[in-house]
Design a protein around this motif. Structure first.
Motif, PDB file in Angstrom:
ATOM      1  N   THR A  90      -6.724  11.238  -6.326  1.00 17.33           N
ATOM      2  CA  THR A  90      -7.955  11.528  -6.298  1.00 17.33           C
ATOM      3  C   THR A  90      -8.540  10.738  -4.397  1.00 17.33           C
ATOM      4  O   THR A  90      -9.553  11.935  -3.830  1.00 17.33           O
ATOM      5  N   ALA A  91      -7.520  10.013  -3.473  1.00 17.28           N
ATOM      6  CA  ALA A  91      -7.751  10.512  -1.978  1.00 17.28           C
ATOM      7  C   ALA A  91      -7.910  11.722  -1.103  1.00 17.28           C
ATOM      8  O   ALA A  91      -8.341  12.034  -0.844  1.00 17.28           O
ATOM      9  N   GLU A  92      -6.314  12.584  -1.715  1.00 21.83           N
ATOM     10  CA  GLU A  92      -6.281  13.656  -1.419  1.00 21.83           C
ATOM     11  C   GLU A  92      -7.134  14.661  -2.178  1.00 21.83           C
ATOM     12  O   GLU A  92      -7.224  15.804  -1.504  1.00 21.83           O
ATOM     13  N   LYS A  93      -8.281  14.203  -2.611  1.00 23.02           N
ATOM     14  CA  LYS A  93      -9.114  14.709  -2.763  1.00 23.02           C
ATOM     15  C   LYS A  93     -10.567  14.808  -2.206  1.00 23.02           C
ATOM     16  O   LYS A  93     -12.009  15.123  -1.948  1.00 23.02           O
ATOM     17  N   GLY A  94     -10.238  14.342  -0.775  1.00 27.12           N
ATOM     18  CA  GLY A  94     -11.316  13.182   0.379  1.00 27.12           C
ATOM     19  C   GLY A  94     -12.352  12.231  -0.252  1.00 27.12           C
ATOM     20  O   GLY A  94     -12.970  11.283   0.080  1.00 27.12           O
ATOM     21  N   VAL A  95     -11.820  11.431  -1.948  1.00 29.90           N
ATOM     22  CA  VAL A  95     -12.299  10.450  -2.202  1.00 29.90           C
ATOM     23  C   VAL A  95     -11.641   8.988  -1.585  1.00 29.90           C
ATOM     24  O   VAL A  95     -10.716   8.939  -1.889  1.00 29.90           O
ATOM     25  N   THR A  96     -12.636   8.370  -1.366  1.00 29.22           N
ATOM     26  CA  THR A  96     -11.798   6.685  -1.345  1.00 29.22           C
ATOM     27  C   THR A  96     -11.879   6.172  -2.591  1.00 29.22           C
ATOM     28  O   THR A  96     -12.388   5.970  -3.621  1.00 29.22           O
ATOM     29  N   ALA A  97     -10.894   6.179  -2.212  1.00 35.39           N
ATOM     30  CA  ALA A  97      -9.938   4.820  -3.498  1.00 35.39           C
ATOM     31  C   ALA A  97      -9.032   4.137  -3.562  1.00 35.39           C
ATOM     32  O   ALA A  97      -8.170   3.926  -2.531  1.00 35.39           O
ATOM     33  N   GLN A  98      -8.857   3.243  -4.388  1.00 39.19           N
ATOM     34  CA  GLN A  98      -7.274   2.290  -4.422  1.00 39.19           C
ATOM     35  C   GLN A  98      -7.488   1.802  -5.395  1.00 39.19           C
ATOM     36  O   GLN A  98      -7.978   1.918  -6.312  1.00 39.19           O
ATOM     37  N   ALA A  99      -5.642   1.156  -5.448  1.00 43.84           N
ATOM     38  CA  ALA A  99      -5.137   0.736  -6.766  1.00 43.84           C
ATOM     39  C   ALA A  99      -5.636  -0.655  -7.141  1.00 43.84           C
ATOM     40  O   ALA A  99      -5.823  -1.459  -5.911  1.00 43.84           O
ATOM     41  N   LEU A 100      -6.379  -0.601  -8.096  1.00 42.10           N
ATOM     42  CA  LEU A 100      -7.041  -2.071  -8.496  1.00 42.10           C
ATOM     43  C   LEU A 100      -7.328  -1.478 -10.443  1.00 42.10           C
ATOM     44  O   LEU A 100      -7.510  -0.634 -10.657  1.00 42.10           O
ATOM     45  N   ASP A 101      -6.969  -2.769 -10.629  1.00 37.96           N
ATOM     46  CA  ASP A 101      -7.100  -2.297 -12.540  1.00 37.96           C
ATOM     47  C   ASP A 101      -8.616  -3.746 -12.056  1.00 37.96           C
ATOM     48  O   ASP A 101      -9.154  -4.088 -11.769  1.00 37.96           O
ATOM     49  N   CYS A 102      -9.267  -2.988 -13.535  1.00 32.44           N
ATOM     50  CA  CYS A 102     -10.663  -3.328 -14.563  1.00 32.44           C
ATOM     51  C   CYS A 102     -10.603  -4.871 -13.846  1.00 32.44           C
ATOM     52  O   CYS A 102     -11.281  -5.638 -14.191  1.00 32.44           O
ATOM     53  N   TYR A 103      -9.330  -5.496 -14.387  1.00 32.76           N
ATOM     54  CA  TYR A 103      -9.576  -7.312 -14.368  1.00 32.76           C
ATOM     55  C   TYR A 103      -9.441  -7.918 -13.300  1.00 32.76           C
ATOM     56  O   TYR A 103     -10.008  -8.749 -13.106  1.00 32.76           O
ATOM     57  N   ASP A 104      -9.231  -6.964 -12.225  1.00 36.72           N
ATOM     58  CA  ASP A 104      -9.627  -7.197 -10.911  1.00 36.72           C
ATOM     59  C   ASP A 104     -10.711  -6.862 -10.161  1.00 36.72           C
ATOM     60  O   ASP A 104     -10.350  -7.024  -9.187  1.00 36.72           O
TER      61      ASP A 104
END
Length: 202
Positions: A81-95
């Motif tokens: 996702t980040a390689e597509k130029g989008v701000t992305a982060q590793a996060l679980d929906c519980y967090d």
């Protein structure tokens, strides 16, 4: 709790490259454009995508002029996702409470079908806190039956945990936290149900 999440991440990590090279189903694109239409009508600007996968939808929304934050718990998906130029982060929906900003809209496609039924209300309440007043959520989920557990017919290894809802029950649960704006029950393939929902923060 973490055990089912760890297995899920392992499964999606193994299939990340396969998902990166796959194309989006036409019916999903149609439902996405319904949501887009509403976002544009209401002059929305910011979107949080939960369970972004390799980032095709996040990239699409960004190309339409939205400011997007995309989260996923599988690191390779976040990388794509980040390689597509989008701000992305590793996060679980519980967090989700670890994100300190709020958004005009939340988009989540086939991510929450991995959440145990006892936890779905909690996840919806976390989503509500990430939405601006009157904010919108798009929720797309497979499932027209009542099922919870490891899906034996799953082609992924390790096999994934799924929660499938009967549509009436799903809509009931959604409406405990949101006001329903749009619902469409689709049958893209024989015997397969997809629930397409747009709901608004109360």
């Amino acid at each position: 709790m973490m055990q089912f999440t760890d297995t899920l991440i392992e499964s999606y990590e193994k299939h990340a490259y396969q998902r990166e090279s796959s194309t989006t189903d036409e019916f999903k694109e149609r439902e996405r454009s319904e949501f887009l239409k509403l976002l544009k009508e209401e002059k929305r600007r910011t979107i949080l995508e939960i369970g972004c996968g390799p980032g095709q939808d996040a990239q699409f929304f960004q190309s339409q002029g939205f400011q997007v934050l995309a989260v996923d718990n599988a690191p390779t998906m976040v990388k794509f996702t980040a390689e597509k130029g989008v701000t992305a982060q590793a996060l679980d929906c519980y967090d989700l409470d670890q994100i300190d900003e709020t958004f005009d809209a939340v988009y989540t496609l086939n991510c929450l079908l991995h959440i145990p039924k006892k936890d779905i209300g909690h996840i919806f309440s976390l989503i509500v806190t990430r939405l601006n007043g009157n904010g919108l959520m798009y929720l797309g989920l497979w499932g027209g039956e009542n099922f919870e557990g490891i899906l034996e017919r799953d082609t992924y290894e390790p096999k994934r945990f799924f929660s499938f809802w009967e549509p009436e029950k799903l809509l009931e649960v959604v409406q405990q936290s949101f006001r329903l704006e749009y619902y469409r029950k689709l049958n893209p393939r024989d015997g397969v149900t997809f629930n397409s929902i747009i709901a608004r923060k109360r």
